[in-house]
Design an enzyme around this catalytic site. Structure first.
Site, PDB file in Angstrom:
ATOM      1  N   LYS A 278       0.837  -1.176   0.000  1.00  0.00           N
ATOM      2  CA  LYS A 278       0.000   0.000   0.000  1.00  0.00           C
ATOM      3  C   LYS A 278       0.885   1.243   0.000  1.00  0.00           C
ATOM      4  CE  LYS A 278      -4.509   1.123   1.928  1.00  0.00           C
ATOM      5  NZ  LYS A 278      -5.465   0.897   3.028  1.00  0.00           N
ATOM      6  N   GLU A 363     -19.308  -6.376  10.527  1.00  0.00           N
ATOM      7  CA  GLU A 363     -20.299  -5.605  11.265  1.00  0.00           C
ATOM      8  C   GLU A 363     -21.310  -6.488  11.985  1.00  0.00           C
ATOM      9  OE1 GLU A 363     -18.802  -3.158   7.785  1.00  0.00           O
ATOM     10  OE2 GLU A 363     -19.550  -5.196   8.055  1.00  0.00           O
ATOM     11  N   ARG A 391     -25.498  -2.963   7.623  1.00  0.00           N
ATOM     12  CA  ARG A 391     -25.068  -4.313   7.294  1.00  0.00           C
ATOM     13  C   ARG A 391     -25.346  -5.294   8.426  1.00  0.00           C
ATOM     14  NH1 ARG A 391     -19.371  -4.636   4.462  1.00  0.00           N
ATOM     15  NH2 ARG A 391     -20.505  -5.468   2.695  1.00  0.00           N
TER      16      ARG A 391
END
Length: 629
Positions: A278, A363, A391
């Site tokens: 990244k 979640e 969610r």
């Protein structure tokens, strides 16, 4: 001389595929430089996009897009994809009103095969596309690109479990990063071999010996990726019926092209493990990928300079409150689904590591985990974005509300969120929370009220939610004490001076202040309602007795929201009163500056005033105008 001589010749994947393979490394360098310069000028997601440059080039070079489908997970890694698919010139308006979105959107480009912005959906969507191709007899390839953070969520494994026999390629973009640092057993599972003493000893020792024999060293370098594949537990994916390949270097564009070209010929479910970094190519982002994950405008030569001073954000107010409350109540447990930085839990995680739980991008698990803690006498606080709580709605109902457990939800990013656009807008939480039994729903109007309502919610022994917007408040001083507010009670903030045609504005949450500004223009009464559930019915009745019309104002969809609660209250009390509901419209709101978007939907002071004039002034022209001083 042009800064991007090769990139400027590529406006579509078809033109990309006309390049010689030997030109692709130059294209990658130019594309990475363009992404860095572009994002530095507009803001946006940086680290994740710098890490997928070579992978994006290779995918569009090997596959016949858009006929072949590429589905990106989360979607905050697709700037290179947008640039190569005809949107290079538009990147100067990225995430601005009228410009390209920060995530793939089906209505933006035929190359955006599936709209994303939430995690772990790519394999399911791609499997659906692959199945559709088989059922219709179409000859096309389907690729899902998923990050290691998204791979840890249950939905990804549900899709893997149903992919048997499908002609589907899943690419795991393994950069050892999600938005926050990755957590959980799966991340350790992928990482443990690379960190093992045996592997690294063999790798270092072998390189020292082979470096003295250049031809053998080159052979070993090429063979290294295959050795990794043997040592990694790829059997996990093979148990799901996938042919596991890799891991391979995700920044070697030539290797990626060769590998993808070979994989393209294979039938059945394929799993390619690609290792990237990244922020690759920009040292500052490589060193601190979290800081450079989402950026505002900055100078790449200088890097991000921390801002000093300024009003605290609601997120910071929550983070400070969480630490303060944890010091006085050892039962407090903080939970986040992979949003430590975004939800303001960094200080809490450092001060109370034993009571801090990042459950990863999960979640549903976060909510039921909190319910289990509450069953045993703990006081869990779930810090979550409004759009992400959606969610876990089933778990919220069945595992928390049905059992009437004292789980507190600190709901960030409520209302308009700005540049992240319709996938992240918190437009629905008042509606989907208000209908639940046993649940208290609060909407603070400013910073100090937010702190007090957080304390109020925590002290309750039933499910409670406090929803607050992104960004800073109006600048109200914050009382450091942990004091509560009366449950279900609002307050009168302004009383109309006029004696006829009196309007009462019932404001919920942060829109209190534009409502007050509009009331000054109209000479209207304003009530700060604070609680959506239970609604202050006593205040509603009192206002109805000496006012001729009501206006409700909320940063939530009108359908089923706080205004609906007021209308239901009036109906229950058999009070017939004209009522105007102002809130977010019945459509998804595009990305743009938050202040602009509020004005665009008529929820700034000017818009509220105009809506009230349009509704009520026509009833008796002039009668509803502000009386002369």
């Amino acid at each position: 001389m042009d800064a991007y001589p090769l990139l400027e010749t590529v406006d579509s994947p078809a033109e990309l595929r006309q390049l010689e393979r030997g030109q692709l490394p130059q294209l990658a360098r130019e594309l990475r430089a363009f992404v860095l310069r572009s994002v530095a000028q507009t803001g946006g997601h940086l680290s994740s996009n710098l890490g997928t440059i070579e992978l994006t080039i290779a995918l569009h070079y090997v596959f016949d897009t858009p006929r072949d489908r590429v589905v990106w997970d989360v979607g905050h890694q697709t700037y290179a994809h947008k640039i190569l698919t005809g949107r290079r010139e538009a990147m100067g308006r990225l995430r601005q009103w009228g410009g390209p979105g920060g995530f793939p959107r089906r209505d933006e480009s035929e190359y955006d095969t599936f709209g994303t912005a939430h995690s772990s959906t790519s394999i399911s969507a791609a499997l659906g596309m692959a199945t559709a191709a088989r059922l219709t007899g179409e000859d096309k390839h389907v690729v899902a690109v998923i990050g290691d953070g998204a791979m840890s969520a249950g939905m990804a494994f549900e899709a893997l479990n149903n992919a048997e026999g499908a002609d589907l390629l899943v690419i795991l973009n393994d950069n050892d990063m999600s938005i926050s640092e990755p957590v959980g057993a799966f991340n350790e599972y992928l990482a443990k071999v690379f960190a093992s003493r045996f592997y690294n000893t063999m790798r270092r020792g072998g390189k020292e010996v082979l470096a003295k024999l250049p031809p053998v060293h080159e052979l070993a370098r090429r063979a290294e990726e295959h050795v990794k594949g043997m040592m990694l537990p790829g059997t996990l994916f093979e148990e799901f019926g996938f042919n596991y390949i890799g891991p391979i270097d995700g920044h070697d564009v030539d290797l990626l092209v060769k590998t993808l070209a070979n994989v393209r010929k294979l039938k059945g479910p394929q799993f390619l493990h690609v290792v990237t970094r990244k922020g690759y190519g920009y040292a500052r982002a490589e060193e601190d990928p979290i800081l450079y994950h989402g950026v505002t405008k900055f100078d790449p030569a200088v890097g991000i300079v921390p801002k000093s001073g300024g009003a605290p954000t609601y997120t910071q107010i929550f983070g400070d409150w969480l630490c303060d409350m944890a010091r006085v109540d050892r039962r407090l447990v903080g939970i986040t689904p992979a949003m430590r930085e975004g939800s303001g839990l960094v200080k809490f995680s450092q001060a109370f590591p034993e009571r801090y739980f990042d459950v990863g991008i999960a979640e549903q698990h976060a909510v039921t985990f909190a319910a289990g803690l509450a069953c045993e006498g703990m006081k869990p606080v779930v810090a979550i974005y409004s759009t992400f709580l959606q969610r876990a709605y089933d778990q919220l109902i069945h595992d928390v509300v049905l059992q009437n457990l004292p789980v507190m939800f600190a709901i960030d990013r409520a209302g308009i969120v700005g540049a992240d656009g319709p996938t992240h807008i918190g437009a629905f939480d008042l509606t989907y929370l208000r209908c639940l039994p046993n649940t208290t729903v609060m909407a603070p109007a400013d910073e100090n009220e937010c702190r007090r309502l957080l304390t109020t919610a925590f002290q309750m022994n039933t499910p409670a939610a406090v929803r607050y917007p992104r960004g800073s408040g109006p600048g109200i001083a914050i009382d450091p004490a942990l004091t509560t507010l009366p449950i279900g009670k609002g307050e009168l903030r302004r009383s109309a001076k006029r004696r006829t045609h009196r309007i009462a504005i019932l404001a919920f949450g942060s829109l209190l202040y534009p409502a007050l500004a509009a009331a000054e223009e109209l000479d209207a009464t304003v009530a700060n309602m604070r609680f959506v559930k239970p609604l202050d019915a006593e205040l509603v009745r009192a206002l109805a007795q000496d006012h001729d019309a009501f206006v409700t104002v909320e940063e939530n969809v009108v359908a089923g929201g706080a205004g609906s609660a007021v209308a239901e209250c009036l109906a229950t009390e058999r009070i017939a009163l004209p009522i105007l509901h102002l809130g977010l419209p019945d459509r998804f709101i595009d990305h743009g500056d938050p202040a602009f978007l509020l004005a665009h939907v008529g929820l700034d002071a000017k818009g509220i005033t105009a809506s009230i004039h349009a509704r009520f002034a026509q009833r008796t022209p002039g009668a509803w105008a502000k009386p002369a001083a």
